[in-house]
Scaffold this active site. Structure first.
Site, PDB file in Angstrom:
ATOM      1  N   GLU A 128    -118.248 -13.664  36.274  1.00 53.60           N
ATOM      2  CA  GLU A 128    -119.192 -14.752  36.528  1.00 53.60           C
ATOM      3  C   GLU A 128    -120.216 -14.779  35.395  1.00 53.60           C
ATOM      4  O   GLU A 128    -120.651 -13.706  34.973  1.00 53.60           O
ATOM      5  CB  GLU A 128    -119.925 -14.549  37.856  1.00 53.60           C
ATOM      6  CG  GLU A 128    -120.765 -15.771  38.209  1.00 53.60           C
ATOM      7  CD  GLU A 128    -121.501 -15.641  39.556  1.00 53.60           C
ATOM      8  OE1 GLU A 128    -121.432 -14.582  40.187  1.00 53.60           O
ATOM      9  OE2 GLU A 128    -122.148 -16.624  39.931  1.00 53.60           O
ATOM     10  N   GLY A 268    -127.274  -7.155  38.920  1.00 46.86           N
ATOM     11  CA  GLY A 268    -127.335  -6.189  40.012  1.00 46.86           C
ATOM     12  C   GLY A 268    -125.962  -5.816  40.554  1.00 46.86           C
ATOM     13  O   GLY A 268    -125.616  -4.645  40.650  1.00 46.86           O
ATOM     14  N   ALA A 269    -125.192  -6.840  40.899  1.00 49.46           N
ATOM     15  CA  ALA A 269    -123.879  -6.595  41.482  1.00 49.46           C
ATOM     16  C   ALA A 269    -123.100  -7.892  41.511  1.00 49.46           C
ATOM     17  O   ALA A 269    -123.660  -8.959  41.293  1.00 49.46           O
ATOM     18  CB  ALA A 269    -124.019  -6.052  42.904  1.00 49.46           C
ATOM     19  N   GLU A 271    -119.808 -10.148  43.491  1.00 53.02           N
ATOM     20  CA  GLU A 271    -119.077 -10.307  44.749  1.00 53.02           C
ATOM     21  C   GLU A 271    -117.578 -10.562  44.594  1.00 53.02           C
ATOM     22  O   GLU A 271    -116.960 -11.171  45.474  1.00 53.02           O
ATOM     23  CB  GLU A 271    -119.702 -11.481  45.514  1.00 53.02           C
ATOM     24  CG  GLU A 271    -119.459 -12.885  44.903  1.00 53.02           C
ATOM     25  CD  GLU A 271    -120.587 -13.399  44.022  1.00 53.02           C
ATOM     26  OE1 GLU A 271    -121.354 -12.572  43.483  1.00 53.02           O
ATOM     27  OE2 GLU A 271    -120.692 -14.632  43.866  1.00 53.02           O
ATOM     28  N   ASN A 272    -116.924 -10.100  43.526  1.00 51.47           N
ATOM     29  CA  ASN A 272    -115.492 -10.325  43.331  1.00 51.47           C
ATOM     30  C   ASN A 272    -114.721 -10.129  44.632  1.00 51.47           C
ATOM     31  O   ASN A 272    -114.961  -9.159  45.355  1.00 51.47           O
ATOM     32  CB  ASN A 272    -114.943  -9.338  42.305  1.00 51.47           C
ATOM     33  CG  ASN A 272    -115.843  -9.217  41.106  1.00 51.47           C
ATOM     34  OD1 ASN A 272    -116.095 -10.186  40.414  1.00 51.47           O
ATOM     35  ND2 ASN A 272    -116.370  -8.015  40.875  1.00 51.47           N
ATOM     36  N   GLU A 305    -123.826  -9.063  48.572  1.00 52.79           N
ATOM     37  CA  GLU A 305    -122.488  -9.213  47.990  1.00 52.79           C
ATOM     38  C   GLU A 305    -121.446  -9.363  49.092  1.00 52.79           C
ATOM     39  O   GLU A 305    -120.515 -10.143  48.975  1.00 52.79           O
ATOM     40  CB  GLU A 305    -122.144  -8.026  47.082  1.00 52.79           C
ATOM     41  CG  GLU A 305    -123.144  -7.743  45.963  1.00 52.79           C
ATOM     42  CD  GLU A 305    -123.554  -8.961  45.155  1.00 52.79           C
ATOM     43  OE1 GLU A 305    -122.738  -9.893  45.007  1.00 52.79           O
ATOM     44  OE2 GLU A 305    -124.705  -8.981  44.673  1.00 52.79           O
ATOM     45  N   HIS A 308    -121.413 -12.867  50.485  1.00 55.03           N
ATOM     46  CA  HIS A 308    -120.762 -13.838  49.593  1.00 55.03           C
ATOM     47  C   HIS A 308    -119.293 -14.051  49.960  1.00 55.03           C
ATOM     48  O   HIS A 308    -118.706 -15.049  49.570  1.00 55.03           O
ATOM     49  CB  HIS A 308    -120.814 -13.341  48.144  1.00 55.03           C
ATOM     50  CG  HIS A 308    -122.004 -13.810  47.351  1.00 55.03           C
ATOM     51  ND1 HIS A 308    -122.465 -15.113  47.386  1.00 55.03           N
ATOM     52  CD2 HIS A 308    -122.796 -13.158  46.458  1.00 55.03           C
ATOM     53  CE1 HIS A 308    -123.492 -15.231  46.548  1.00 55.03           C
ATOM     54  NE2 HIS A 308    -123.726 -14.060  45.980  1.00 55.03           N
ATOM     55  N   GLU A 327    -125.868 -18.972  46.025  1.00 54.55           N
ATOM     56  CA  GLU A 327    -126.912 -17.953  45.856  1.00 54.55           C
ATOM     57  C   GLU A 327    -128.105 -18.167  46.788  1.00 54.55           C
ATOM     58  O   GLU A 327    -128.600 -17.227  47.403  1.00 54.55           O
ATOM     59  CB  GLU A 327    -127.362 -17.879  44.398  1.00 54.55           C
ATOM     60  CG  GLU A 327    -126.262 -17.414  43.435  1.00 54.55           C
ATOM     61  CD  GLU A 327    -125.626 -16.077  43.805  1.00 54.55           C
ATOM     62  OE1 GLU A 327    -126.195 -15.349  44.645  1.00 54.55           O
ATOM     63  OE2 GLU A 327    -124.543 -15.764  43.255  1.00 54.55           O
TER      64      GLU A 327
HETATM   65  N1  PHE Z   1    -123.201 -13.442  41.674  1.00 56.30           N
HETATM   66  C1  PHE Z   1    -123.978 -12.239  41.553  1.00 56.30           C
HETATM   67  C2  PHE Z   1    -124.839 -12.199  42.808  1.00 56.30           C
HETATM   68  O1  PHE Z   1    -125.847 -12.789  42.932  1.00 56.30           O
HETATM   69  C3  PHE Z   1    -124.873 -12.169  40.378  1.00 56.30           C
HETATM   70  C4  PHE Z   1    -124.200 -12.105  39.048  1.00 56.30           C
HETATM   71  C5  PHE Z   1    -124.152 -13.217  38.242  1.00 56.30           C
HETATM   72  C6  PHE Z   1    -123.653 -10.932  38.611  1.00 56.30           C
HETATM   73  C7  PHE Z   1    -123.584 -13.163  37.004  1.00 56.30           C
HETATM   74  C8  PHE Z   1    -123.082 -10.874  37.372  1.00 56.30           C
HETATM   75  C9  PHE Z   1    -123.043 -11.987  36.561  1.00 56.30           C
HETATM   76  O2  PHE Z   1    -124.496 -11.659  43.758  1.00 56.30           O
HETATM   77 ZN    ZN Z   2    -125.413 -13.656  44.827  1.00 60.58          ZN
END
Ligand code: PHE
Ligand code: ZN
Length: 877
Positions: A128, A268-269, A271-272, A305, A308, A327
């Site tokens: 992402e 931070g993290a 959500e794959n 996460e 998500h 988000e």
């Molecule tokens: N989608 C992630 C989150 O908010 C944030 C993120 C965005 C991590 C881009 C890495 C790169 O949970």
């Molecule tokens: Zn997020």
């Protein structure tokens, strides 16, 4: 400067993709030198696209080397495709075909940490928002959803663990000491949710039984030395899974859910699908190494996460302008979860305090943008507080306007209707509106209008008629590209209290109660309450029911009344803040005018009463006694005089400390926590008040306090208390501060996450020649420019070092600009985020403003990434 500057892309230009990818088959031959990626994309023209003769255009990255491309087994000769501007363009295509691409990448040289890269000894991915194109050529946009099958081939000894999304469906030992593992994810997803991990990792296993009695395997992977720090995250994960079933009716869908901790991570993290990847700073926790704040953050991010999986993965974004769709909603969900796990008032105060400090500043600065931006140059720059935190406030306002029950109906409809789709913020609001019958047409302006609305309130009481009138005016200041604003639909929760602090009932819209929800929709609107027995003190915007700046001319006596008696805990805190802000603003003016500082209010009395009231939650008392931050006072100021703000805070703190020395000493004793460490609301609350009391007590100059700081540092059995003692010593100029800092480093040098805290504290320390000491710290063993956490700790800490960063000679600005230029060549996302403090130059006092601007211009003259270019050019505009 580059000859051609990067250009913006616009929401209004959105078109559906001309091609779709039904299935994506990937093979990774992982290797320390060159990794071979082979993709087989099962493609067809999109029947919904009008561009039915458009060429096929795939996104790639500069560092992706194309070896061969074939269509249905026909290897394309170089004349039949083009490689232009990191795109692979193929003009002649059938309506349905399989495209095979072989590409080469070098993860070990990937310093951007987007795509496939190395962190310590492992391979990992971050896709992402647009990272997948750094792995292979693809339709790298969230509205192209595909079913992924991923084969990983790697050395069996170095990479015994090989993971991707979904379920493992095949495993084979190959002749050359390699293993091949195949993963299949049955849920169609955009490429940004793809993940791969390979390494020598330890695992912690657990299970979760869902509401429909399916057993889900839970796994957390880390490097061996960290596996003893994942128990808390595992418990938090199970709590999150249960909560989402109970509150949103959402059950987990795959048979396995995995989390991997990596040390090098830009955010931070992530959500794959089925395989969350975490910055280790947001996952690992142990009492000895982790503070209370971080425990709560780990829990919140694990939840975020996990949530998500529905708000983001099952239902995803059509395009990146819709980022807040996932988000904002998911932040609202994690905030509600944390509120349910601990204290909802404390959680609300912390979130709002952060929003008012940082998001309001963003909304008033050169990067101000709507929650759903209309354009961007680099999407990575839009993972902002506005999209996340203000986005969450929008969802919260919908919750307030609809009520819990209708909101749930709305979320059920949203998830049902759009499962498996890539949708927009409009689709989300439409579901909420349809399920509830509440008209949200005007409300939608919140998504498109930037800037923080200001509400002015005046009131009038008619004793004879027992009526009370509130007049509310709203106005949103102009923001870049949006000179005029329309009135918003704003929910304002209001309570009335009488002069002795009791709830005062009144009739409004035929409803008799001591609390009402006003819906402000006009530029100016009058709300009339009847049967109001005495002149009320209004408790306005309870629970911070909208992300606005509200002003009403409260007397100090009113504020003291609200502070001691408001039925709404949030507004009690807010009244205390307002009292402190008023006092501080007076002191700041005195400091700017070069006058002697002196107190003008009875703030100290109010604080004393709080300390003596045993019925209050100690966490709330600590939050109220914690003076408004330098950053918040800067946000409130028209023109920022950093040193005057610092002086005012120090003076006020000292006055309070000296007046209430005995009370603080007592509070310090009274709120000691006994028994083993627990990250539970009650103990966290006690520790927060105890440590705040210690800080004031030391500030009072008491000799015994000095000893207590050292004792606590040495005898603490948890990081919260040890680090609190250390920070207090460092920031209050304790004569043992140096010794303690050294001792701390010696004790924790093998725990990188603790060392990061040490870096941050060292960088924020006020001292002569602070920039020189920064340069020394950058050469210290503890520092590593390649690691985003270390960069954030050190340079983030420096940003809080007011006298060094805002030194009138400009050396602080220059130092930061130098670091931005170096980092931009390695990791543009991290470089871009470091620019934030410099973007506020227009608000600085004149002598600082010119120095800051000069640094922005110096950065601008360099050859910049899109990321840094966007922030700097917008700041100078
Ligand atoms: N989608 C992630 C989150 O908010 C944030 C993120 C965005 C991590 C881009 C890495 C790169 O949970
Ligand atoms: Zn997020």
């Amino acid at each position: 400067m580059k000859e051609s500057q990067p250009s913006a892309i616009y929401l209004k230009d959105y078109k559906v993709p001309p091609f779709l990818i039904d299935k994506t088959e990937l093979t990774f031959e992982l290797d320390e030198a060159t990794t071979v990626v082979t993709s087989k994309l099962h493609m067809r023209r999109n029947p919904d696209s009008k561009e039915n003769t458009a060429p096929l255009v795939l996104d790639g990255g500069e560092e992706v080397k194309l070896v061969a491309v074939a269509m249905d087994d026909y290897v394309l000769p170089s004349g039949e495709y083009q490689l232009v501007d990191n795109q692979l363009i193929i003009t002649a295509t059938a309506d349905r075909f399989v495209l095979t691409c072989e590409t080469l990448i070098e993860p070990q040289n990937n310093t951007r940490l987007e795509g496939l890269y190395r962190s310590s000894s492992m391979f990992c991915t971050q896709c992402e928002a647009e990272g997948f194109r750094h792995i292979t050529y693809y339709l790298d946009r969230p509205d192209v959803m595909s079913v992924f099958t991923t084969r990983i081939i790697a050395d069996a000894e170095k990479y015994p663990v090989m993971l991707s999304n979904g379920n493992e469906i095949a495993r084979e030992t190959l002749d050359d000491g390699k293993t091949s593992v195949v993963w299949h994810d049955p849920f169609p997803k955009p490429a940004y949710l793809f993940a791969l991990v390979a390494g020598n990792l330890e695992v912690k296993n657990d299970t979760f039984v869902t509401q429909s009695q399916r057993e889900v395997k839970l796994q957390i992977f880390t490097e061996a030395h960290n596996i003893d720090k994942v128990d808390y995250a595992m418990e938090a994960l199970k709590r999150s899974m249960r909560w989402d079933e109970e509150v949103y009716g959402r059950e987990y869908d795959l048979d396995i859910f995995m989390i991997v901790a990596v040390d090098d991570f830009n955010m931070g993290a992530m959500e794959n699908k089925g395989l969350n990847i975490f910055n280790s700073s947001c996952l690992l926790a142990s009492p000895e190494t982790t503070t209370d704040d971080t425990y709560l953050r780990v829990e919140a991010i694990v939840a975020h996460e996990y949530f998500h999986n529905w708000s983001g993965n099952r239902v995803t974004c059509r395009d990146w302008f819709q980022l807040s769709l996932k988000e904002g909603f998911t932040v609202f969900r994690d905030q509600s979860f944390s509120a349910d796990m601990h204290s909802d008032t404390v959680k609300r105060v912390e979130d709002v305090s952060f929003l008012k400090t940082a998001q309001f500043a963003e909304d008033a600065g050169p990067m101000a943008h709507p929650v759903r931006p209309a354009s961007f140059i680099e999407i990575s720059n839009f993972y902002t507080l506005t999209v996340y935190e203000k986005g969450a406030e929008i969802v919260r306002m919908i919750h307030t306007l609809l009520g819990a029950e209708k909101f749930r109906k709305g979320s059920d409809l949203y998830f049902e209707r759009h499962d498996g789709q890539a949708v927009t913020c409009d689709d989300f609001v439409a579901a909420m509106q349809e399920a509830s019958g509440v008209d949200l047409t005007q409300f939608k302006r919140w998504y498109s209008q930037a800037g923080t609305p200001q509400i002015r309130v005046v009131d009038e009481y008619d004793e004879q008629g027992q009526t009370y009138r509130l007049t509310l005016q709203q106005e949103t200041p102009a923001t870049p590209g949006q000179p005029t604003k329309l009135p918003l639909h704003i929910p304002v929760r209001v309570g009335l209290i009488d002069q002795s602090g009791n709830a005062l009932s009144a009739s409004f819209n035929g409803d008799s109660s001591d609390e009402h929800l006003l819906e402000l929709t006009e530029a100016e609107q009058v709300f009339e309450f009847t049967q109001v027995a005495t002149k009320p003190v209004p408790s306005l915007l309870r629970g911070f029911s909208a992300p606005v700046k509200l002003s009403y001319d409260y007397s100090s006596a009113d504020l003291l009344l609200l502070l001691s008696a408001d039925q709404d805990g949030f507004n009690r805190w807010n009244a205390g803040q307002q009292l402190a802000v008023n006092e501080l603003n007076t002191l700041i003016e005195q400091a700017i005018a070069g006058e002697a500082l002196s107190l003008t209010s009875n703030l100290v009395e109010g604080f004393k009463a709080l300390l003596q009231n045993d019925n209050l939650d100690p966490a709330m008392v600590a939050l109220i006694l914690n003076l408004p931050s330098q950053a918040y006072l800067s946000e409130l100021a028209q023109v920022i005089h950093p040193n005057a703000i610092k002086q005012a805070r120090q003076y006020l703190k000292k006055q309070i400390a000296e007046s209430l020395q005995t009370e603080f000493a007592q509070a310090y004793q009274q709120h000691q926590v006994t028994g083993p460490y627990q990250a539970e609301a009650k103990d966290i609350a006690s520790r927060s008040l105890k440590n705040l009391a210690l800080s004031y007590w030391l500030e009072s100059g008491a000799e015994t306090a000095k000893q207590s700081v050292v004792d606590q540092f040495e005898s603490a059995d948890n990081m919260t208390d040890q680090f609190a003692a250390l920070s207090i010593a460092v920031h209050n100029g304790h004569d043992k501060a140096d010794n303690l800092l050294d001792a701390f480093y010696q004790q924790w040098q093998n725990e990188p996450l603790v060392v990061n805290k040490w870096l941050m504290l060292s960088a924020s320390r006020e001292q002569e020649k602070a920039v020189d000491s920064m340069k020394t710290l950058m050469k210290h063993d503890a520092f590593d420019l390649k690691n985003p956490n270390k960069v954030r700790s050190l340079l983030g800490g420096f940003g809080q070092n007011i006298s060094a960063f805002h030194h009138v000679d400009g050396s602080g600005y220059q130092f930061l600009a130098d670091q931005i230029l170096v980092l931009d060549k390695r990791n543009p996302q991290i470089a871009s985020r470091l620019c934030t403090p410099l973007t506020r130059w227009k608000k600085m006092a004149p002598e600082l403003r010119v120095k800051m601007k000069a640094e922005l211009e110096r950065i601008m003259a360099d050859d910049l990434s899109k990321d840094v270019y966007e922030v700097i050019s917008k700041s100078l505009a």
